[in-house]
Design a protein around this motif. Sequence first.
Motif: not given
Length: 287
Positions: A127-130, A107, A109, A105, A133, A235-236
């Motif tokens: 917190e993050y938005e998708r 992510r 942020r 994914q 993937a 994961n950023d």
Amino acid sequence: MQVKAMACELPFNTACLCPATAVGTWCGKSPAGGWWPAISGRTLWRWLDEDAIRPWQHRSWIFPRDPDFRAKAERVLDLYQGLWNHQRLGADDYIVSADEKTSIQARLRLHPTVRRNPTKPMRVEFEYERGGALAYMAAWDVRRAKVFGRCETTTGIQPFDRLVQQVMEQEPYRKARRVFWIVDNGSSHRGEAARRRLQHAYANLILVHLPVHASWLNQVEIYFSVIQRKVLTPNDFSGFGRSGQPPPGFPTYYEQIAKPFEWKYTRADLHELMQKISRQTTVALAA
């Protein structure tokens, strides 16, 4: 001693009514008579935390259930030692370890990452938005430390076959005497049907299946662990972008510094493991 004995019992074997695996939830339920309520939960946890052995803990484990586990594993371990059917591999034989890393994914942020400084570690917003993937598919040349990779929107027979085509239609694999492909039992390359399909497409390709639940014998998993540590953590990402890589460029860089993995696990180690599991199984059944 009574507390530790209670901790080693499964909840349904005791008078405890709490369906919990943590002993702290038993406090106040008075399962063992008058002494239990007089002890605070903090004291119980301290006693258990100070124990050196902690036999009430457990770990998940997958026991070998493949009836041909040993034979299949030995075949793969022989390949890593440069052998096939007890014959030494030639210079024009190649070993490729392949698999898929699913559901990577991106992510996004919700707050920019605060970079590390000499006194504080990096801080990454929880917190993050998708951002989409992908599945990352890779083939690792065991003897040459060369990696082939591609990203697909999903796994499956066709995506895996595209990875095979990416490798087999270039030199030296196209004209090699034999190219051994070590794979697990995933649906895209499982069983005799996959072997026939791939060998029909490439006469010099030999598909070698690992035993069920034995991905730890697949060297490409080591490369995936490098990808996880060096690229995907933390994961950023701002997204995968047009290149479809998470992010692009790392496989090319890694090839410049990579060497063949120093694989030390041999037939002898496997035999020792199988004997140990057999002894433990015998003891468990006897109990």
